[in-house]
Design a protein around this motif. Sequence first.
Motif, mmCIF file in Angstrom:
data_model
loop_
_atom_site.group_PDB
_atom_site.id
_atom_site.type_symbol
_atom_site.label_atom_id
_atom_site.label_comp_id
_atom_site.label_asym_id
_atom_site.label_seq_id
_atom_site.Cartn_x
_atom_site.Cartn_y
_atom_site.Cartn_z
ATOM 1 N N ARG A 1 79.449 28.185 62.872
ATOM 2 C CA ARG A 1 80.745 28.858 62.738
ATOM 3 C C ARG A 1 80.993 29.293 61.293
ATOM 4 O O ARG A 1 81.719 30.273 61.062
ATOM 5 N N LEU A 2 80.423 28.571 60.334
ATOM 6 C CA LEU A 2 80.605 28.933 58.929
ATOM 7 C C LEU A 2 79.654 30.041 58.485
ATOM 8 O O LEU A 2 79.935 30.748 57.512
ATOM 9 N N LEU A 3 78.532 30.173 59.172
ATOM 10 C CA LEU A 3 77.498 31.141 58.798
ATOM 11 C C LEU A 3 77.449 32.291 59.795
ATOM 12 O O LEU A 3 77.887 32.129 60.934
ATOM 13 N N PRO A 4 76.911 33.448 59.409
ATOM 14 C CA PRO A 4 76.424 33.819 58.076
ATOM 15 C C PRO A 4 77.581 33.948 57.063
ATOM 16 O O PRO A 4 78.721 34.204 57.440
ATOM 17 N N ASP A 5 77.256 33.775 55.801
ATOM 18 C CA ASP A 5 78.212 33.999 54.723
ATOM 19 C C ASP A 5 77.494 34.714 53.586
ATOM 20 O O ASP A 5 76.359 35.186 53.761
ATOM 21 N N ASN A 6 78.134 34.823 52.443
ATOM 22 C CA ASN A 6 77.535 35.564 51.329
ATOM 23 C C ASN A 6 76.239 34.926 50.847
ATOM 24 O O ASN A 6 75.323 35.614 50.392
ATOM 25 N N SER A 7 76.164 33.601 50.921
ATOM 26 C CA SER A 7 74.948 32.919 50.471
ATOM 27 C C SER A 7 73.824 33.021 51.489
ATOM 28 O O SER A 7 72.652 33.046 51.127
ATOM 29 N N TRP A 8 74.191 33.065 52.761
ATOM 30 C CA TRP A 8 73.195 33.100 53.838
ATOM 31 C C TRP A 8 73.539 34.247 54.793
ATOM 32 O O TRP A 8 73.971 34.026 55.921
ATOM 33 N N PRO A 9 73.369 35.479 54.361
ATOM 34 C CA PRO A 9 73.827 36.632 55.163
ATOM 35 C C PRO A 9 73.050 36.838 56.449
ATOM 36 O O PRO A 9 73.526 37.552 57.351
ATOM 37 N N THR A 10 71.869 36.244 56.582
ATOM 38 C CA THR A 10 71.085 36.441 57.806
ATOM 39 C C THR A 10 70.900 35.147 58.592
ATOM 40 O O THR A 10 70.117 35.114 59.540
ATOM 41 N N ALA A 11 71.608 34.084 58.218
ATOM 42 C CA ALA A 11 71.479 32.805 58.930
ATOM 43 C C ALA A 11 72.406 32.814 60.137
ATOM 44 O O ALA A 11 73.584 32.508 60.044
ATOM 45 N N ALA A 12 71.855 33.171 61.288
ATOM 46 C CA ALA A 12 72.667 33.314 62.502
ATOM 47 C C ALA A 12 72.516 32.146 63.462
ATOM 48 O O ALA A 12 73.274 32.048 64.429
ATOM 49 N N ALA A 13 71.541 31.273 63.243
ATOM 50 C CA ALA A 13 71.303 30.153 64.154
ATOM 51 C C ALA A 13 71.010 28.899 63.344
ATOM 52 O O ALA A 13 70.356 28.966 62.292
ATOM 53 N N VAL A 14 71.501 27.762 63.831
ATOM 54 C CA VAL A 14 71.243 26.475 63.181
ATOM 55 C C VAL A 14 70.763 25.500 64.249
ATOM 56 O O VAL A 14 71.432 25.290 65.257
ATOM 57 N N GLY A 15 69.596 24.935 64.020
ATOM 58 C CA GLY A 15 69.050 23.945 64.938
ATOM 59 C C GLY A 15 68.371 22.840 64.171
ATOM 60 O O GLY A 15 68.706 22.568 63.004
ATOM 61 N N GLY A 16 67.416 22.185 64.814
ATOM 62 C CA GLY A 16 66.615 21.162 64.160
ATOM 63 C C GLY A 16 65.144 21.427 64.460
ATOM 64 O O GLY A 16 64.803 22.372 65.186
ATOM 65 N N TRP A 17 64.285 20.604 63.900
ATOM 66 C CA TRP A 17 62.851 20.761 64.176
ATOM 67 C C TRP A 17 62.195 19.382 64.220
ATOM 68 O O TRP A 17 62.583 18.462 63.490
ATOM 69 N N TRP A 18 61.213 19.245 65.105
ATOM 70 C CA TRP A 18 60.438 18.014 65.220
ATOM 71 C C TRP A 18 59.095 18.358 65.842
ATOM 72 O O TRP A 18 58.937 19.399 66.489
ATOM 73 N N ASN A 19 58.124 17.500 65.609
ATOM 74 C CA ASN A 19 56.853 17.662 66.306
ATOM 75 C C ASN A 19 56.788 16.659 67.456
ATOM 76 O O ASN A 19 57.755 15.942 67.721
ATOM 77 N N ARG A 20 55.661 16.609 68.139
ATOM 78 C CA ARG A 20 55.558 15.740 69.321
ATOM 79 C C ARG A 20 55.737 14.273 68.961
ATOM 80 O O ARG A 20 56.188 13.475 69.765
ATOM 81 N N GLN A 21 55.366 13.908 67.752
ATOM 82 C CA GLN A 21 55.443 12.504 67.337
ATOM 83 C C GLN A 21 56.767 12.182 66.631
ATOM 84 O O GLN A 21 56.984 11.045 66.206
#
Length: 477
Positions: A372-392
């Motif tokens: 909801r806060l992004l994109p903004d002036n610092s992150w003009p192309t940040a349209a999605a926020v998630g996480g990342w992990w591998n199988r382990q």
Amino acid sequence: MAFHGRSADLRLLRRQLEDVHTGAGTTSGRALMVSGRRRVGKSRLVQELCDRADVPSVVFQATRRRSTSAERRDFLDTVSQAGLPGSDLVAGLTASDWNQALRSLAIALPDDRPAIVVIDELPWLTEQDPELEGALQTVWDQHLSHKPVLLILVGSDLSVMTALQQHGRPFFGRARPMHIEPLHVADVQDATGLDAAAAIDAYLVTGGFPEVVQSWQPGTPLRAFLHESLTDPLSPLLVSGELSLLGEFPEPTAARAVLDAVGSGERTFSTIAAAAGNDGPLKSGTLGPLLTSLLSRSVLAADSPLSTRADSKNKRYRIADTYLRFWLAFIRRALPLAERGHGERALEHIERSWTSWRGRAVEPLVRASLERLLPDNSWPTAAAVGGWWNRQNNPEVDLVGADREPVARSVEFVGSVKWHDTRPFDRREYDALARAAVAVPGADEGVPLVGVSRSGFSDGLPLAATWGPEDLVAAWR
């Protein structure tokens, strides 16, 4: 009881009514399909609209598993007693089918000013009489759409409400969809009068369910609220979860076993299968359809790693409803203790696991708030926020900002969430984030690093951006 929050939802409904008044649409009437999980306040919201709007209104509440003839009779009685301009014209009428009943409604509605009609729990009516859909389409096209009426069709069964709007169904394209969520975290703060960090705790416990939030006396600390609730076997915190589940799963089923497994902390397909089985793990042919059904009903949510590499089979499941997540993790087991007058022991169990549980439970809220806060002036192309992990799950990264999802073209930032009561985000946690960040596909050694912390940050950390509780709550205002 005071009506809290919902200002955006109420504005949207008022706008629809205003469009009916001004004739802004292609037809005089307008129809809405209002859906949402049970007990999130859909009925109260539309009733509030009716109470505040200075127009005639009629609200019909369906009854589950009642005969369709009895429902039509009650529908006509409700219309005739609603005080509509033509109510006296339909008084005493009977209807042999829904076509006649809905045409009687059209007769009662005014021609010269707006009115509101609410049919609550539409899925129950279509379950009783499959012909209702066709009758609604026919009478809407021929009569109701030519009246200045806001028709609000409400339902808690999300799969049915979605199906009713699909191509090929009789009412397709005639109603605008509106989904009602529980109260958001800023509404919870307003209702509880707590500071931002404590309000987030309150949100994680209540999930924004109105009746649970209403039971939280303003200014009450979390422990005091839990103590009061756990020593009252009839408190909304204790009973609302079971009532919500019984509404969707009235009989013990394998779906309930799956929910219990996920609510207990199992996140992967294999661990859920092992925890939900009786004499062995649930077979994939059984668990797969159950997960699909629970996802379609928005009871479960599934998260996939966000990066520039597709990894849709590496899902992590969680309870979608924030309150139900807390209830399944803690309250379900606390009920027998509370009923025997041992609420203190239940509270001790919660306190032992609270910090670790909260650390993971807050992550979906953090991601949603940043989106909801992004994109903004610092992150003009940040349209999605998630996480990342591998199988382990080694490493497991809390935050990945990207230009899109589910597969990104570019990774904008990588971050960590630290939700300690007193300890700030420090150099050790920054170094761990820096080591993990380069494992994210699409991130390199120069990727910006960000942090979210409940208790601030140590001095001198080279983070590209930082957010705290006040920022997360403000995102919803």
